[in-house]
Design a protein around this motif. Sequence first.
Motif, PDB file in Angstrom:
ATOM      1  N   ILE A  56       0.611  -0.995  -0.137  1.00 28.86           N
ATOM      2  CA  ILE A  56      -0.354  -0.166   0.024  1.00 28.86           C
ATOM      3  C   ILE A  56       0.683   1.194  -0.024  1.00 28.86           C
ATOM      4  O   ILE A  56       0.383   2.157  -0.812  1.00 28.86           O
ATOM      5  N   LEU A  57       1.818   1.058   0.106  1.00 27.95           N
ATOM      6  CA  LEU A  57       2.827   2.154   0.640  1.00 27.95           C
ATOM      7  C   LEU A  57       3.173   2.150  -0.369  1.00 27.95           C
ATOM      8  O   LEU A  57       3.816   4.269  -1.256  1.00 27.95           O
ATOM      9  N   ASP A  58       3.851   1.648  -1.623  1.00 31.97           N
ATOM     10  CA  ASP A  58       4.254   1.267  -2.537  1.00 31.97           C
ATOM     11  C   ASP A  58       3.326   2.043  -3.644  1.00 31.97           C
ATOM     12  O   ASP A  58       3.681   2.688  -4.640  1.00 31.97           O
ATOM     13  N   ALA A  59       2.259   1.789  -3.109  1.00 32.28           N
ATOM     14  CA  ALA A  59       0.550   2.574  -4.671  1.00 32.28           C
ATOM     15  C   ALA A  59       0.583   3.669  -3.876  1.00 32.28           C
ATOM     16  O   ALA A  59       0.224   4.375  -5.211  1.00 32.28           O
ATOM     17  N   ALA A  60       0.430   4.312  -2.611  1.00 31.72           N
ATOM     18  CA  ALA A  60       0.012   5.616  -2.493  1.00 31.72           C
ATOM     19  C   ALA A  60       0.452   6.018  -1.492  1.00 31.72           C
ATOM     20  O   ALA A  60       1.835   5.799  -1.038  1.00 31.72           O
ATOM     21  N   VAL A  61       0.664   7.590  -1.519  1.00 31.69           N
ATOM     22  CA  VAL A  61       1.228   9.117  -0.759  1.00 31.69           C
ATOM     23  C   VAL A  61       0.098   9.420   0.610  1.00 31.69           C
ATOM     24  O   VAL A  61       1.300   9.666   0.940  1.00 31.69           O
ATOM     25  N   SER A  62      -0.317   8.600   0.321  1.00 28.36           N
ATOM     26  CA  SER A  62      -1.161   9.691   1.033  1.00 28.36           C
ATOM     27  C   SER A  62      -2.419   9.439   1.725  1.00 28.36           C
ATOM     28  O   SER A  62      -3.671   8.494  -0.130  1.00 28.36           O
ATOM     29  N   TRP A  63      -3.251   9.671   2.888  1.00 24.59           N
ATOM     30  CA  TRP A  63      -4.870   8.817   2.783  1.00 24.59           C
ATOM     31  C   TRP A  63      -5.722  10.636   2.758  1.00 24.59           C
ATOM     32  O   TRP A  63      -5.169  11.349   3.678  1.00 24.59           O
ATOM     33  N   SER A  64      -6.625  11.162   2.888  1.00 26.17           N
ATOM     34  CA  SER A  64      -7.761  11.853   3.445  1.00 26.17           C
ATOM     35  C   SER A  64      -7.862  11.496   5.509  1.00 26.17           C
ATOM     36  O   SER A  64      -8.428  12.430   6.127  1.00 26.17           O
ATOM     37  N   LEU A  65      -7.676  10.395   5.543  1.00 32.64           N
ATOM     38  CA  LEU A  65      -8.149   9.826   7.234  1.00 32.64           C
ATOM     39  C   LEU A  65      -6.887  11.357   8.078  1.00 32.64           C
ATOM     40  O   LEU A  65      -5.597  12.076   7.249  1.00 32.64           O
ATOM     41  N   ASP A  66      -7.365  11.974   9.681  1.00 28.83           N
ATOM     42  CA  ASP A  66      -6.435  12.722  10.186  1.00 28.83           C
ATOM     43  C   ASP A  66      -5.184  11.912  10.323  1.00 28.83           C
ATOM     44  O   ASP A  66      -4.303  12.254  10.972  1.00 28.83           O
ATOM     45  N   ASP A  67      -5.020  10.266  10.563  1.00 28.40           N
ATOM     46  CA  ASP A  67      -4.260  10.098  10.974  1.00 28.40           C
ATOM     47  C   ASP A  67      -2.941  10.015  10.031  1.00 28.40           C
ATOM     48  O   ASP A  67      -3.387   9.981   9.173  1.00 28.40           O
ATOM     49  N   GLU A  68      -1.326   9.877  10.427  1.00 28.99           N
ATOM     50  CA  GLU A  68      -0.640   9.770   9.685  1.00 28.99           C
ATOM     51  C   GLU A  68      -0.565   8.727   8.564  1.00 28.99           C
ATOM     52  O   GLU A  68      -0.649   7.196   8.914  1.00 28.99           O
ATOM     53  N   PHE A  69       0.034   8.675   7.323  1.00 25.05           N
ATOM     54  CA  PHE A  69      -0.039   7.598   6.432  1.00 25.05           C
ATOM     55  C   PHE A  69       1.576   7.096   6.313  1.00 25.05           C
ATOM     56  O   PHE A  69       3.044   7.468   6.729  1.00 25.05           O
ATOM     57  N   THR A  70       1.068   6.326   7.340  1.00 23.23           N
ATOM     58  CA  THR A  70       2.579   5.069   8.222  1.00 23.23           C
ATOM     59  C   THR A  70       1.979   4.452   7.650  1.00 23.23           C
ATOM     60  O   THR A  70       0.591   3.444   7.471  1.00 23.23           O
ATOM     61  N   ALA A  71       3.197   3.012   7.922  1.00 24.45           N
ATOM     62  CA  ALA A  71       3.005   1.454   7.235  1.00 24.45           C
ATOM     63  C   ALA A  71       2.184   1.301   8.951  1.00 24.45           C
ATOM     64  O   ALA A  71       1.591   0.508   8.813  1.00 24.45           O
ATOM     65  N   GLU A  72       2.523   1.473  10.411  1.00 21.48           N
ATOM     66  CA  GLU A  72       2.170   0.964  11.113  1.00 21.48           C
ATOM     67  C   GLU A  72       0.714   1.473  11.031  1.00 21.48           C
ATOM     68  O   GLU A  72      -0.602   0.907  11.466  1.00 21.48           O
ATOM     69  N   ASN A  73       0.277   2.636  10.707  1.00 17.62           N
ATOM     70  CA  ASN A  73      -0.933   3.316  10.639  1.00 17.62           C
ATOM     71  C   ASN A  73      -2.151   2.092   9.518  1.00 17.62           C
ATOM     72  O   ASN A  73      -3.223   1.891   9.778  1.00 17.62           O
ATOM     73  N   ILE A  74      -1.003   2.312   8.608  1.00 19.14           N
ATOM     74  CA  ILE A  74      -1.719   0.992   6.951  1.00 19.14           C
ATOM     75  C   ILE A  74      -2.613  -0.215   7.871  1.00 19.14           C
ATOM     76  O   ILE A  74      -3.480  -1.197   7.584  1.00 19.14           O
ATOM     77  N   GLY A  83     -11.064  -6.282   4.988  1.00 20.95           N
ATOM     78  CA  GLY A  83     -11.222  -5.441   3.897  1.00 20.95           C
ATOM     79  C   GLY A  83     -11.149  -4.306   3.375  1.00 20.95           C
ATOM     80  O   GLY A  83     -10.970  -4.102   1.933  1.00 20.95           O
ATOM     81  N   ALA A  84     -10.103  -3.418   3.842  1.00 19.79           N
ATOM     82  CA  ALA A  84      -9.270  -2.398   3.068  1.00 19.79           C
ATOM     83  C   ALA A  84      -8.280  -2.379   2.306  1.00 19.79           C
ATOM     84  O   ALA A  84      -8.635  -2.062   1.190  1.00 19.79           O
ATOM     85  N   ALA A  85      -7.709  -3.346   3.169  1.00 20.46           N
ATOM     86  CA  ALA A  85      -6.891  -3.847   1.645  1.00 20.46           C
ATOM     87  C   ALA A  85      -7.141  -4.655   0.077  1.00 20.46           C
ATOM     88  O   ALA A  85      -6.794  -3.677  -0.479  1.00 20.46           O
ATOM     89  N   SER A  86      -8.292  -4.822   0.397  1.00 19.04           N
ATOM     90  CA  SER A  86      -8.203  -5.349  -1.486  1.00 19.04           C
ATOM     91  C   SER A  86      -9.474  -4.414  -1.373  1.00 19.04           C
ATOM     92  O   SER A  86      -9.032  -3.877  -2.505  1.00 19.04           O
ATOM     93  N   ALA A  87      -9.993  -3.465  -0.561  1.00 19.36           N
ATOM     94  CA  ALA A  87     -10.923  -2.246  -1.282  1.00 19.36           C
ATOM     95  C   ALA A  87     -10.176  -1.026  -1.845  1.00 19.36           C
ATOM     96  O   ALA A  87     -10.242  -1.181  -2.772  1.00 19.36           O
ATOM     97  N   ILE A  88      -8.594  -1.133  -1.507  1.00 19.86           N
ATOM     98  CA  ILE A  88      -7.507  -0.223  -1.843  1.00 19.86           C
ATOM     99  C   ILE A  88      -7.045  -0.614  -3.278  1.00 19.86           C
ATOM    100  O   ILE A  88      -6.771  -0.079  -4.312  1.00 19.86           O
ATOM    101  N   ALA A  89      -6.529  -1.864  -3.190  1.00 17.64           N
ATOM    102  CA  ALA A  89      -6.152  -2.848  -4.161  1.00 17.64           C
ATOM    103  C   ALA A  89      -6.678  -2.815  -5.515  1.00 17.64           C
ATOM    104  O   ALA A  89      -6.148  -2.577  -5.938  1.00 17.64           O
ATOM    105  N   SER A  90      -8.322  -2.677  -5.301  1.00 24.60           N
ATOM    106  CA  SER A  90      -9.385  -2.912  -6.225  1.00 24.60           C
ATOM    107  C   SER A  90      -9.454  -1.139  -6.641  1.00 24.60           C
ATOM    108  O   SER A  90      -9.641  -1.453  -7.977  1.00 24.60           O
ATOM    109  N   ALA A  91      -9.597  -0.283  -5.812  1.00 22.48           N
ATOM    110  CA  ALA A  91      -9.752   0.613  -6.193  1.00 22.48           C
ATOM    111  C   ALA A  91      -8.791   1.115  -7.880  1.00 22.48           C
ATOM    112  O   ALA A  91      -8.838   1.700  -8.174  1.00 22.48           O
ATOM    113  N   TYR A  92      -7.208   0.725  -6.633  1.00 17.57           N
ATOM    114  CA  TYR A  92      -6.462   1.665  -7.572  1.00 17.57           C
ATOM    115  C   TYR A  92      -5.602   0.742  -8.572  1.00 17.57           C
ATOM    116  O   TYR A  92      -5.535   1.621  -9.636  1.00 17.57           O
TER     117      TYR A  92
END
Length: 103
Positions: A56-74, A83-92
């Motif tokens: 996910i970090l290799d596919a995206a650079v940020s998100w609209s969540l208030d939480d920082e876009f980090t490996a730990e938060n992902i 279902g989040a990982a699948s939804a992200i991969a599908s949308a990308y």
Amino acid sequence: MAVFKLIPDPTFKAQVQIPVHGGQTAPVEFTFKHRTREQLDEFFKSVGDRSVEESILDAAVSWSLDDEFTAENIKVLCDNYMGAASAIASAYTKELLQNRQGN
């Protein structure tokens, strides 16, 4: 109307519908990295060698969540909303392949 350019911008934004409990989804806007067809092939080949967070970090650079876009938060996102990982991969993938669903 969108302006067409032969060379696209290096990033683009897309809404990802994250499945949440109770059968609903919640929209989260991601800023994804553009890839050429060859780069996308290489990305897909390497996914099995990496963690979900790394992919996910290799596919995206940020998100609209208030939480920082980090490996730990992902990881927190994917652990709590399975279902989040699948939804992200599908949308990308749909965005890169321009698989728009029309009426």
